[in-house]
Design a protein around this motif. Sequence first.
Motif, PDB file in Angstrom:
ATOM      1  N   VAL A 422     -12.290 -33.857 -51.883  1.00  0.00           N
ATOM      2  CA  VAL A 422     -12.168 -32.959 -51.710  1.00  0.00           C
ATOM      3  C   VAL A 422     -12.462 -31.983 -52.825  1.00  0.00           C
ATOM      4  N   VAL A 423     -13.312 -30.608 -53.212  1.00  0.00           N
ATOM      5  CA  VAL A 423     -13.695 -30.878 -54.261  1.00  0.00           C
ATOM      6  C   VAL A 423     -13.526 -29.015 -54.501  1.00  0.00           C
ATOM      7  N   ALA A 424     -13.695 -28.824 -55.890  1.00  0.00           N
ATOM      8  CA  ALA A 424     -13.485 -27.323 -55.711  1.00  0.00           C
ATOM      9  C   ALA A 424     -14.341 -26.598 -56.479  1.00  0.00           C
ATOM     10  N   MET A 425     -14.868 -25.218 -56.549  1.00  0.00           N
ATOM     11  CA  MET A 425     -15.692 -24.471 -57.050  1.00  0.00           C
ATOM     12  C   MET A 425     -14.889 -23.340 -56.604  1.00  0.00           C
ATOM     13  N   ASP A 426     -14.895 -22.771 -57.759  1.00  0.00           N
ATOM     14  CA  ASP A 426     -14.714 -21.437 -58.442  1.00  0.00           C
ATOM     15  C   ASP A 426     -13.178 -21.260 -57.685  1.00  0.00           C
ATOM     16  N   ASP A 427     -13.005 -20.030 -56.493  1.00  0.00           N
ATOM     17  CA  ASP A 427     -12.005 -19.525 -56.196  1.00  0.00           C
ATOM     18  C   ASP A 427     -11.258 -20.581 -54.945  1.00  0.00           C
ATOM     19  N   ALA A 428     -12.948 -21.402 -55.035  1.00  0.00           N
ATOM     20  CA  ALA A 428     -12.520 -21.786 -53.378  1.00  0.00           C
ATOM     21  C   ALA A 428     -12.397 -23.813 -53.409  1.00  0.00           C
ATOM     22  N   LEU A 429     -11.558 -24.263 -52.813  1.00  0.00           N
ATOM     23  CA  LEU A 429     -10.989 -24.769 -52.630  1.00  0.00           C
ATOM     24  C   LEU A 429     -11.386 -26.252 -51.299  1.00  0.00           C
ATOM     25  N   ALA A 430     -11.709 -26.854 -50.958  1.00  0.00           N
ATOM     26  CA  ALA A 430     -12.357 -27.338 -49.565  1.00  0.00           C
ATOM     27  C   ALA A 430     -11.632 -28.942 -49.040  1.00  0.00           C
ATOM     28  N   THR A 431     -11.513 -29.276 -49.109  1.00  0.00           N
ATOM     29  CA  THR A 431     -10.756 -31.010 -47.870  1.00  0.00           C
ATOM     30  C   THR A 431     -12.110 -31.355 -46.674  1.00  0.00           C
ATOM     31  N   ALA A 432     -11.821 -32.634 -46.871  1.00  0.00           N
ATOM     32  CA  ALA A 432     -13.037 -32.843 -45.544  1.00  0.00           C
ATOM     33  C   ALA A 432     -12.141 -34.382 -45.713  1.00  0.00           C
ATOM     34  N   ALA A 433     -11.972 -34.648 -44.414  1.00  0.00           N
ATOM     35  CA  ALA A 433     -11.810 -36.148 -44.228  1.00  0.00           C
ATOM     36  C   ALA A 433     -13.283 -36.644 -42.544  1.00  0.00           C
ATOM     37  N   VAL A 434     -13.585 -37.703 -42.767  1.00  0.00           N
ATOM     38  CA  VAL A 434     -14.429 -37.562 -41.639  1.00  0.00           C
ATOM     39  C   VAL A 434     -14.148 -39.637 -41.047  1.00  0.00           C
ATOM     40  N   ASP A 435     -14.335 -39.453 -39.756  1.00  0.00           N
ATOM     41  CA  ASP A 435     -14.702 -41.241 -39.563  1.00  0.00           C
ATOM     42  C   ASP A 435     -15.822 -41.282 -38.660  1.00  0.00           C
ATOM     43  N   LEU A 436     -16.481 -42.431 -39.093  1.00  0.00           N
ATOM     44  CA  LEU A 436     -18.167 -42.255 -37.841  1.00  0.00           C
ATOM     45  C   LEU A 436     -17.167 -44.003 -37.649  1.00  0.00           C
ATOM     46  N   GLY A 437     -16.735 -44.070 -36.899  1.00  0.00           N
ATOM     47  CA  GLY A 437     -15.679 -44.720 -35.605  1.00  0.00           C
ATOM     48  C   GLY A 437     -16.573 -44.329 -34.421  1.00  0.00           C
ATOM     49  N   GLY A 438     -17.807 -43.113 -33.717  1.00  0.00           N
ATOM     50  CA  GLY A 438     -18.382 -42.549 -32.993  1.00  0.00           C
ATOM     51  C   GLY A 438     -17.905 -42.144 -32.095  1.00  0.00           C
ATOM     52  N   ARG A 439     -16.965 -41.285 -32.853  1.00  0.00           N
ATOM     53  CA  ARG A 439     -15.907 -40.306 -31.266  1.00  0.00           C
ATOM     54  C   ARG A 439     -16.205 -39.281 -31.870  1.00  0.00           C
ATOM     55  N   ALA A 440     -16.426 -38.005 -31.516  1.00  0.00           N
ATOM     56  CA  ALA A 440     -17.177 -37.045 -32.176  1.00  0.00           C
ATOM     57  C   ALA A 440     -15.944 -36.469 -31.655  1.00  0.00           C
ATOM     58  N   TRP A 441     -15.671 -35.113 -32.456  1.00  0.00           N
ATOM     59  CA  TRP A 441     -14.312 -34.522 -32.105  1.00  0.00           C
ATOM     60  C   TRP A 441     -14.371 -33.464 -34.486  1.00  0.00           C
TER      61      TRP A 441
END
Length: 510
Positions: A422-441
């Motif tokens: 989770v990354v905050a940047m002033d007004d912005a908030l972003a969350t990211a989740a990654v799975d490197l299991g090999g399936r593109a989605w």
Amino acid sequence: VRELPSSFRSYTWAPSDREIAALGGIDPSEVLRFDANVPAYPPLAVRPSAVAGAVATVNTYPHGGYQELVTAIARYAGVDPKNVVLGAGSDDLILLVARSFGGPGGRIDIANDPTYPMFDIARALAGAERVTGPPELTFFCRPNNPTGEESPLPAARPLVVDEAYFEYSKDTVADRLDDDIIVLRTFSKAFGLAGARVGYALAAPDVAAELNRRQSPAPVSTLSAALALAALETPPDVTPELEERARLEEGLQVLGFSPLPSVTNFVYVPVTDPPALRDSLYSRGLAVRAVPGGVRISVRDELDDDVLLAALAAITSGAAPAPARNRARRVRRARATAETRIAVTLQLDGGGSVHIATGSGLYDHFLEQLGFHAGFDATVSGSGDRETGSHHTVEDTAITFGETLDRALGDRSGIARYGDAVVAMDDALATAAVDLGGRAWAEIDIHPDPGLAVHSLTSLAQAARMTLHVTASGSDAHHVAEASFKAVGRALKKAISRSGASIPSTKGIL
Ligand code: PMP
């Protein structure tokens, strides 16, 4: 055929990438070549669209020759078009001058020793003798390959001065053509077009006319001529290569080597057993040239040169050889489409040294943030048809970066596989989740999007074969996208971290 002298040795190629890769147990794309004195990358100005016109008319000959290219070369070299002779690389011109000046029984001298082997090959093919007596032609290599030095001009005339490395030394005798001097130059070195095979000779108008009379009608292809013309629009700036040469020389000195002072893009390093050192480097997937009394090492870039220095350190200290496989998480990849040409180097276990320059400033900046926060060392260089907007360049950069990441992960064994941030940047908030299991989605929800953030991250996820979820919002589109790329980088850092040796799936396969 006419018999050649029994002493004749034809040009011998170094082993191919595939052969060297087999020695190191690595993929051919991981072989690093320090043995050809060419830049690590093609010039930015050259991309597929430069040859599109030539492809569209490839059914026809270059009727009337290559006047446009000849004129552009003359302008670049500061001479008249009447001084210019084209050839398929300067090798072709070495052969042309040798057979034009020295036929069977003729006398050709070669002023440097050791030097570029093609001079003596051309002499022997012409049937000329290696002189005693006043030569009909003398070859002189300045700067000299393989020593990298620049020595004073010999008095002999006619004199062929091979200036293949002129762009590095910046010293030329092209202003002395009336002194019975023929200058040879090439697009293979500083211009980065070795595969295109374009070179030229500069000579006094009567000599150039005589050489042109004996040259084949279309010595270079229309595609190669188009590449050379495109490259001449932005002549190379070799400053970074020269700075890197100084760094490489220092690194070699620290290891106890004594490279000769060089004015070129390579260094000559005296060693007692050149073939043994070369072979030891081959087995690590690294190619250098064994030459009389030493090895010749071409300058590449910081990332690659450090790989070579580390290998030399292991060899000289007698330490257990670091197997070439240790570089498995370090990959380079180049991709060319009709619209763009992008080259990526990626080291997963890096220190956040990331340089991205594709001309799409905003997205270069975002990707730089991603790479930095992932802890990668990465370079991305390239160019695209930005006259159509940023879309193609941004998309192809993301795809090439994603493909490189996919390759660097190998079979994906021994990694954590999952990561989030989770990354905050002033007004912005972003969350990211990654799975490197090999399936593109990709599930990417970025509001507001500065334009191509969703598309770029989607392309990256697909090419890297990863599942990527991103949610980001705020009021400033730049902040929202930047926070997203940072969050993806931080999530990736966790997902690629080493964790045991197994495949991180209950299925045992990814
Ligand atoms: N001259 C010298 C001194 C060289 O080092 C080389 C290439 N190694 C050449 C000529 C040949 O260059 P080209 O690719 O233009 O044939």
